[in-house]
Design a protein around this motif. Structure first.
Motif, PDB file in Angstrom:
ATOM      1  N   ILE A 233      66.094  59.642  12.005  1.00  0.00           N
ATOM      2  CA  ILE A 233      66.221  59.878  10.528  1.00  0.00           C
ATOM      3  C   ILE A 233      65.503  61.251  10.461  1.00  0.00           C
ATOM      4  O   ILE A 233      64.306  61.783  10.834  1.00  0.00           O
ATOM      5  CB  ILE A 233      65.417  58.905   9.724  1.00  0.00           C
ATOM      6  N   HIS A 234      66.298  62.308   9.394  1.00  0.00           N
ATOM      7  CA  HIS A 234      65.524  63.421   9.042  1.00  0.00           C
ATOM      8  C   HIS A 234      65.387  63.582   7.614  1.00  0.00           C
ATOM      9  O   HIS A 234      66.185  62.978   6.901  1.00  0.00           O
ATOM     10  CB  HIS A 234      66.374  64.580   9.823  1.00  0.00           C
ATOM     11  N   VAL A 235      64.742  64.601   7.170  1.00  0.00           N
ATOM     12  CA  VAL A 235      64.473  64.946   5.759  1.00  0.00           C
ATOM     13  C   VAL A 235      64.853  66.485   5.841  1.00  0.00           C
ATOM     14  O   VAL A 235      64.337  67.482   6.380  1.00  0.00           O
ATOM     15  CB  VAL A 235      63.133  64.770   5.346  1.00  0.00           C
ATOM     16  N   GLY A 236      65.863  66.773   4.895  1.00  0.00           N
ATOM     17  CA  GLY A 236      66.508  68.018   4.840  1.00  0.00           C
ATOM     18  C   GLY A 236      66.795  68.535   5.852  1.00  0.00           C
ATOM     19  O   GLY A 236      68.049  68.021   6.510  1.00  0.00           O
ATOM     20  N   ASP A 237      66.336  69.472   6.616  1.00  0.00           N
ATOM     21  CA  ASP A 237      66.819  70.024   7.952  1.00  0.00           C
ATOM     22  C   ASP A 237      66.790  68.972   8.919  1.00  0.00           C
ATOM     23  O   ASP A 237      65.976  68.178   9.131  1.00  0.00           O
ATOM     24  CB  ASP A 237      65.959  71.265   8.380  1.00  0.00           C
ATOM     25  N   GLU A 238      67.896  68.869   9.875  1.00  0.00           N
ATOM     26  CA  GLU A 238      68.168  67.969  10.769  1.00  0.00           C
ATOM     27  C   GLU A 238      67.010  68.005  12.121  1.00  0.00           C
ATOM     28  O   GLU A 238      66.906  66.877  12.710  1.00  0.00           O
ATOM     29  CB  GLU A 238      69.740  68.291  11.453  1.00  0.00           C
ATOM     30  N   ASN A 239      66.418  69.278  11.915  1.00  0.00           N
ATOM     31  CA  ASN A 239      65.395  69.303  13.041  1.00  0.00           C
ATOM     32  C   ASN A 239      63.934  68.729  12.395  1.00  0.00           C
ATOM     33  O   ASN A 239      63.046  68.475  13.411  1.00  0.00           O
ATOM     34  CB  ASN A 239      65.166  70.693  13.438  1.00  0.00           C
ATOM     35  N   ILE A 240      64.034  68.437  11.209  1.00  0.00           N
ATOM     36  CA  ILE A 240      62.915  67.746  10.790  1.00  0.00           C
ATOM     37  C   ILE A 240      62.761  66.248  10.753  1.00  0.00           C
ATOM     38  O   ILE A 240      63.350  65.568   9.852  1.00  0.00           O
ATOM     39  CB  ILE A 240      62.308  68.165   9.297  1.00  0.00           C
ATOM     40  N   LYS A 241      62.391  65.568  11.882  1.00  0.00           N
ATOM     41  CA  LYS A 241      62.432  64.189  11.821  1.00  0.00           C
ATOM     42  C   LYS A 241      61.372  63.621  11.270  1.00  0.00           C
ATOM     43  O   LYS A 241      60.144  64.030  11.513  1.00  0.00           O
ATOM     44  CB  LYS A 241      62.763  63.610  13.228  1.00  0.00           C
ATOM     45  N   VAL A 242      61.543  62.302  10.771  1.00  0.00           N
ATOM     46  CA  VAL A 242      60.435  61.668  10.108  1.00  0.00           C
ATOM     47  C   VAL A 242      60.340  60.290  10.610  1.00  0.00           C
ATOM     48  O   VAL A 242      59.619  59.216  10.008  1.00  0.00           O
ATOM     49  CB  VAL A 242      60.386  61.760   8.532  1.00  0.00           C
ATOM     50  N   GLY A 243      61.441  59.585  11.370  1.00  0.00           N
ATOM     51  CA  GLY A 243      61.574  58.350  11.801  1.00  0.00           C
ATOM     52  C   GLY A 243      62.713  58.130  12.856  1.00  0.00           C
ATOM     53  O   GLY A 243      63.203  58.960  12.975  1.00  0.00           O
ATOM     54  N   GLY A 244      62.442  56.988  13.392  1.00  0.00           N
ATOM     55  CA  GLY A 244      63.506  56.980  14.597  1.00  0.00           C
ATOM     56  C   GLY A 244      63.180  55.370  14.931  1.00  0.00           C
ATOM     57  O   GLY A 244      62.187  54.932  14.743  1.00  0.00           O
ATOM     58  N   PHE A 245      64.432  54.996  15.502  1.00  0.00           N
ATOM     59  CA  PHE A 245      64.329  53.770  16.254  1.00  0.00           C
ATOM     60  C   PHE A 245      64.757  53.778  17.750  1.00  0.00           C
ATOM     61  O   PHE A 245      65.607  54.497  17.920  1.00  0.00           O
ATOM     62  CB  PHE A 245      65.507  52.624  15.595  1.00  0.00           C
ATOM     63  N   TYR A 246      63.765  53.158  18.585  1.00  0.00           N
ATOM     64  CA  TYR A 246      63.740  53.484  20.063  1.00  0.00           C
ATOM     65  C   TYR A 246      63.915  52.044  20.797  1.00  0.00           C
ATOM     66  O   TYR A 246      63.234  50.927  20.490  1.00  0.00           O
ATOM     67  CB  TYR A 246      62.510  53.927  20.457  1.00  0.00           C
ATOM     68  N   ARG A 247      64.667  51.983  21.784  1.00  0.00           N
ATOM     69  CA  ARG A 247      65.132  51.068  22.640  1.00  0.00           C
ATOM     70  C   ARG A 247      64.544  51.150  24.062  1.00  0.00           C
ATOM     71  O   ARG A 247      64.315  52.388  24.602  1.00  0.00           O
ATOM     72  CB  ARG A 247      66.622  50.635  22.711  1.00  0.00           C
ATOM     73  N   LEU A 248      64.429  50.105  24.764  1.00  0.00           N
ATOM     74  CA  LEU A 248      64.354  50.069  26.155  1.00  0.00           C
ATOM     75  C   LEU A 248      65.257  50.951  27.013  1.00  0.00           C
ATOM     76  O   LEU A 248      66.456  50.830  26.618  1.00  0.00           O
ATOM     77  CB  LEU A 248      63.959  48.622  26.717  1.00  0.00           C
ATOM     78  N   ASN A 249      64.808  51.413  28.029  1.00  0.00           N
ATOM     79  CA  ASN A 249      65.834  52.128  29.006  1.00  0.00           C
ATOM     80  C   ASN A 249      66.074  51.428  30.145  1.00  0.00           C
ATOM     81  O   ASN A 249      64.875  51.248  30.943  1.00  0.00           O
ATOM     82  CB  ASN A 249      65.327  53.515  29.403  1.00  0.00           C
ATOM     83  N   ARG A 250      66.871  50.338  30.093  1.00  0.00           N
ATOM     84  CA  ARG A 250      67.232  49.358  31.024  1.00  0.00           C
ATOM     85  C   ARG A 250      68.416  49.697  31.981  1.00  0.00           C
ATOM     86  O   ARG A 250      69.215  48.921  32.583  1.00  0.00           O
ATOM     87  CB  ARG A 250      67.445  48.065  30.776  1.00  0.00           C
ATOM     88  N   GLY A 251      68.908  51.060  31.804  1.00  0.00           N
ATOM     89  CA  GLY A 251      70.358  51.221  32.565  1.00  0.00           C
ATOM     90  C   GLY A 251      71.449  50.803  31.805  1.00  0.00           C
ATOM     91  O   GLY A 251      71.648  50.909  30.717  1.00  0.00           O
ATOM     92  N   ASP A 252      72.286  50.201  32.712  1.00  0.00           N
ATOM     93  CA  ASP A 252      73.394  49.509  32.287  1.00  0.00           C
ATOM     94  C   ASP A 252      73.286  48.443  31.571  1.00  0.00           C
ATOM     95  O   ASP A 252      74.156  47.641  30.701  1.00  0.00           O
ATOM     96  CB  ASP A 252      74.477  49.240  33.276  1.00  0.00           C
ATOM     97  N   GLU A 253      72.009  47.793  31.648  1.00  0.00           N
ATOM     98  CA  GLU A 253      71.616  46.479  30.747  1.00  0.00           C
ATOM     99  C   GLU A 253      71.823  46.722  29.576  1.00  0.00           C
ATOM    100  O   GLU A 253      71.114  47.727  29.025  1.00  0.00           O
ATOM    101  CB  GLU A 253      70.215  45.814  31.402  1.00  0.00           C
ATOM    102  N   PHE A 254      72.383  45.777  28.649  1.00  0.00           N
ATOM    103  CA  PHE A 254      72.174  46.148  27.046  1.00  0.00           C
ATOM    104  C   PHE A 254      71.109  45.191  26.685  1.00  0.00           C
ATOM    105  O   PHE A 254      70.429  44.093  26.895  1.00  0.00           O
ATOM    106  CB  PHE A 254      73.529  45.226  26.651  1.00  0.00           C
ATOM    107  N   VAL A 255      70.294  45.878  25.579  1.00  0.00           N
ATOM    108  CA  VAL A 255      69.229  45.687  25.021  1.00  0.00           C
ATOM    109  C   VAL A 255      69.286  45.887  23.658  1.00  0.00           C
ATOM    110  O   VAL A 255      70.170  46.251  23.144  1.00  0.00           O
ATOM    111  CB  VAL A 255      68.054  46.608  25.628  1.00  0.00           C
ATOM    112  N   ASP A 256      68.164  45.271  22.771  1.00  0.00           N
ATOM    113  CA  ASP A 256      68.288  45.250  21.423  1.00  0.00           C
ATOM    114  C   ASP A 256      68.233  46.884  21.009  1.00  0.00           C
ATOM    115  O   ASP A 256      67.578  47.494  21.803  1.00  0.00           O
ATOM    116  CB  ASP A 256      66.812  44.667  20.841  1.00  0.00           C
TER     117      ASP A 256
END
Length: 310
Positions: free
Chosen positions: A182-205
């Motif tokens: 999530i950004h505010v104004g300029d796309e480079n100014i991030k203020v939020g994000g949602f991060y998932r696990l890196n399990r390769g090919d496995e599907f995760v939340d």
């Protein structure tokens, strides 16, 4: 680092008895009390999901992730400066190492905690939808009125002061990958994000951590516990209303992640959320990018988004 998912969250609470009573209304079950700590579980494989500890004031004191092997603990010590391996004192034993993120939060990696046999869940709903009506000649399964059937700790939302440093740390140290930013104004100014696990090919939340950089805010926004379906959430909402608990937001659906959610506040000010029906992604899914001014909190209502963060 091979993270399997969240294991438990540790909260210091000023009102321990009130916090325990709320957690029980929210579907958690006391496993044990060891010294000042009370361990609470759900219905799933982990022996506990929430640890409440008597404190002089209420505070978010730690978040624990489960890792694949003891080698991951050694790696965290050698590569990221984690503390020495320590024995966990809770149900199921196990060992852990502790890290500090850029906000000073204690992030623990745990391994070797003995699992419990999961409890059975209520029968799945069979839904008649549109042209597809598989429930013929039978009535719908009814969910009981009562605490939600909590399965596991699925994700947390946290406030951070330095969003860029936090973004880098959770990616580089824990190996999380962004699902939406999530950004505010300029796309480079991030203020939020949602991060998932890196399990390769496995599907995760869709996410295991949601991170928000809002001025003047730091700490836990909410902890989120999975339940089988939205029917259980509506029934639990009715139950919690009858118990005169403090509602933050009614049952809704988040645009990012798509999960159905319902948020309540305990007597110590902590937000507990149930969730169901979340998106599942593997490591190949690209991150979405969203302008904060176009963000919605709930697809099903027009409530002021400030209510969610109040």
């Amino acid at each position: 680092m091979a993270i399997k998912g969240l294991h438990h969250i540790h909260l210091a609470v000023q009102d321990l008895s009130g916090g325990i009573a709320f957690a029980q209304d929210f579907g958690l079950h006391i496993v044990d009390t060891i010294g000042p700590r009370t361990y609470l579980r759900g219905l799933g494989r982990h022996p506990y999901l929430v640890v409440l500890e008597q404190g002089t004031h209420s505070a978010f004191t730690g978040l624990s992730f489960e890792v694949e092997s003891a080698a991951d603990l050694d790696n965290a010590i050698m590569r990221h400066g984690a503390g020495a391996i320590r024995h966990l004192g809770g149900p199921g034993g196990g060992v852990a190492v502790d890290l500090r993120d850029p906000n000073g939060f204690t992030i623990s990696l745990v391994h070797g905690v003995a699992e419990r046999t999961p409890d059975p869940l209520p029968p799945s709903l069979l839904l008649n939808q549109g042209y597809d009506k598989p429930r013929i000649g039978n009535t719908q399964e009814k969910s009981p009125l009562g605490p939600p059937p909590v399965i596991r700790l699925g994700h947390v939302g946290i406030y951070v002061q330095d969003w860029q440093a936090s973004d880098a740390w959770y990616r580089d140290v824990l190996g999380l990958i962004p699902s939406d930013l999530i950004h505010v104004g300029d796309e480079n100014i991030k203020v939020g994000g949602f991060y998932r696990l890196n399990r390769g090919d496995e599907f995760v939340d869709h996410h295991v951590v949601g991170m928000f950089g809002l001025p003047g805010k730091q700490g836990l926004h909410h902890l989120s516990l999975e339940v089988p379906n939205s029917e259980a959430q509506f029934m639990a909402h009715r139950w919690l209303t009858q118990r005169q608990r403090n509602e933050v937001w009614g049952v809704g659906r988040h645009p990012l992640g798509s999960h159905v959610f319902d948020v309540w506040k305990d007597p110590n000010g902590f937000r507990y959320e149930t969730f169901s029906d979340t998106d599942l992604l593997n490591a190949t899914a690209p991150a979405g990018l969203h302008a904060i001014q176009h963000m919605e909190m709930d697809l099903w209502s027009d409530r002021d988004v400030q209510n969610y963060f109040a």
